[in-house]
Design a protein around this motif. Structure first.
Motif, PDB file in Angstrom:
ATOM      1  N   GLY A   1       1.886  -4.296   2.244  1.00 42.31           N
ATOM      2  CA  GLY A   1       0.445  -4.347   2.025  1.00 42.31           C
ATOM      3  C   GLY A   1      -0.165  -2.958   1.993  1.00 42.31           C
ATOM      4  N   ALA A   2       0.302  -2.063   2.882  1.00 38.13           N
ATOM      5  CA  ALA A   2      -0.206  -0.688   2.895  1.00 38.13           C
ATOM      6  C   ALA A   2       0.108   0.019   1.577  1.00 38.13           C
ATOM      7  N   ALA A   3       1.314  -0.234   1.047  1.00 42.73           N
ATOM      8  CA  ALA A   3       1.674   0.345  -0.245  1.00 42.73           C
ATOM      9  C   ALA A   3       0.774  -0.206  -1.352  1.00 42.73           C
ATOM     10  N   ALA A   4       0.448  -1.498  -1.267  1.00 46.14           N
ATOM     11  CA  ALA A   4      -0.440  -2.115  -2.261  1.00 46.14           C
ATOM     12  C   ALA A   4      -1.841  -1.532  -2.179  1.00 46.14           C
ATOM     13  N   VAL A   5      -2.317  -1.251  -0.956  1.00 46.71           N
ATOM     14  CA  VAL A   5      -3.636  -0.642  -0.780  1.00 46.71           C
ATOM     15  C   VAL A   5      -3.663   0.748  -1.403  1.00 46.71           C
ATOM     16  N   ALA A   6      -2.601   1.522  -1.207  1.00 43.39           N
ATOM     17  CA  ALA A   6      -2.524   2.856  -1.799  1.00 43.39           C
ATOM     18  C   ALA A   6      -2.539   2.774  -3.327  1.00 43.39           C
ATOM     19  N   GLU A   7      -1.838   1.776  -3.859  1.00 45.17           N
ATOM     20  CA  GLU A   7      -1.822   1.579  -5.316  1.00 45.17           C
ATOM     21  C   GLU A   7      -3.193   1.125  -5.804  1.00 45.17           C
ATOM     22  N   LEU A   8      -3.832   0.289  -5.018  1.00 48.85           N
ATOM     23  CA  LEU A   8      -5.167  -0.206  -5.355  1.00 48.85           C
ATOM     24  C   LEU A   8      -6.150   0.954  -5.543  1.00 48.85           C
TER      25      LEU A   8
END
Length: 238
Positions: A151-158
């Protein structure tokens, strides 16, 4: 109480989709969550340990005019730089915040919308997880929300996405406004808004943009008067 015109504004507003709600929750966990501690679920990195707090922050993310009003109050109190008045005005006038405006209904504990469907979508993709503590029906029952490493990686991508990156930017303002206050303290602050507090149960909370603009205009006028006074004082000393 909300005016008739304000109430009509919320009637024609389309409801947010499950995916949009999930994206908001993901961004809030990433931008407003606190680091996990020993005993938290394995593979998680951040958490929001109060559903009241998460609901209150979601309200500000979905209602830019209420968020702007909080920034105005913080400028008045001297807790943030006056430059945030420009930010507050952009929340009212820029088209993007208006496109992201999704009213929430008021229930017994303030603005509330069920999180289960949206959060289950995050769980399906391994981006977040939920832990329930206490016994159902008891006051001690709590929902704890966790962001996973994925999820943290997805937030960074977001944050790098040309369209969805708006959420990451907006969440920074929500985090600033929310500070370290607990969920009940945030709800109490929101209840100080007459429109919010006066909304009937089950009815969408109406916007307050006109009143926020009045506050901004008054503060801007006061700043001009103060600046003119400073110039006069300098000229008197020369």
């Amino acid at each position: 109480m909300a005016t008739a015109a304000e109430s009509e504004d919320t009637k024609d507003r389309p409801a947010a989709t499950r995916t949009q709600h999930a994206i908001r929750l993901l961004a809030l966990l990433g931008g407003c969550g606190t680091p996990t501690v020993d005993g938290d679920p394995s593979g998680t990195v951040k958490s929001v340990r109060s559903e009241l707090r998460l609901q209150a922050m979601d309200f500000w993310l979905r209602n830019p005019d209420y968020l702007a009003d909080e920034l105005v109050s913080m400028v008045e109190a001297g807790t943030v730089d006056p430059s945030y008045l420009i930010t507050a005005r952009s929340l009212l006038d820029d088209p993007e915040p208006d496109l992201r405006w999704y009213p929430m209904p008021r229930w017994f504990f303030g603005a509330y919308e069920q999180l289960d469907d949206a959060f289950s979508l995050l769980e399906t993709y391994g981006l977040a997880t939920l832990r329930r503590t206490g016994q159902p029906g008891k006051q001690s029952k709590r929902n704890l929300f966790f962001l996973t490493e994925a999820g943290a990686a997805a937030v960074a991508e977001l944050a790098t996405d040309p369209t969805l990156g708006w959420y990451a930017k907006q969440v920074k303002l929500v985090a600033l406004v929310a500070g370290n206050d607990g969920g009940q303290a945030l709800k109490d602050r929101q209840y100080r808004q007459a429109t919010y507090a006066g909304t009937d149960l089950g009815v969408a909370i109406a916007p307050i943009a006109p009143r926020v603009r009045e506050r901004l205009d008054a503060l801007s006028a006061a700043a001009l008067v103060s600046a003119a006074g400073d110039v006069d004082q300098k000229e008197d000393r020369t």
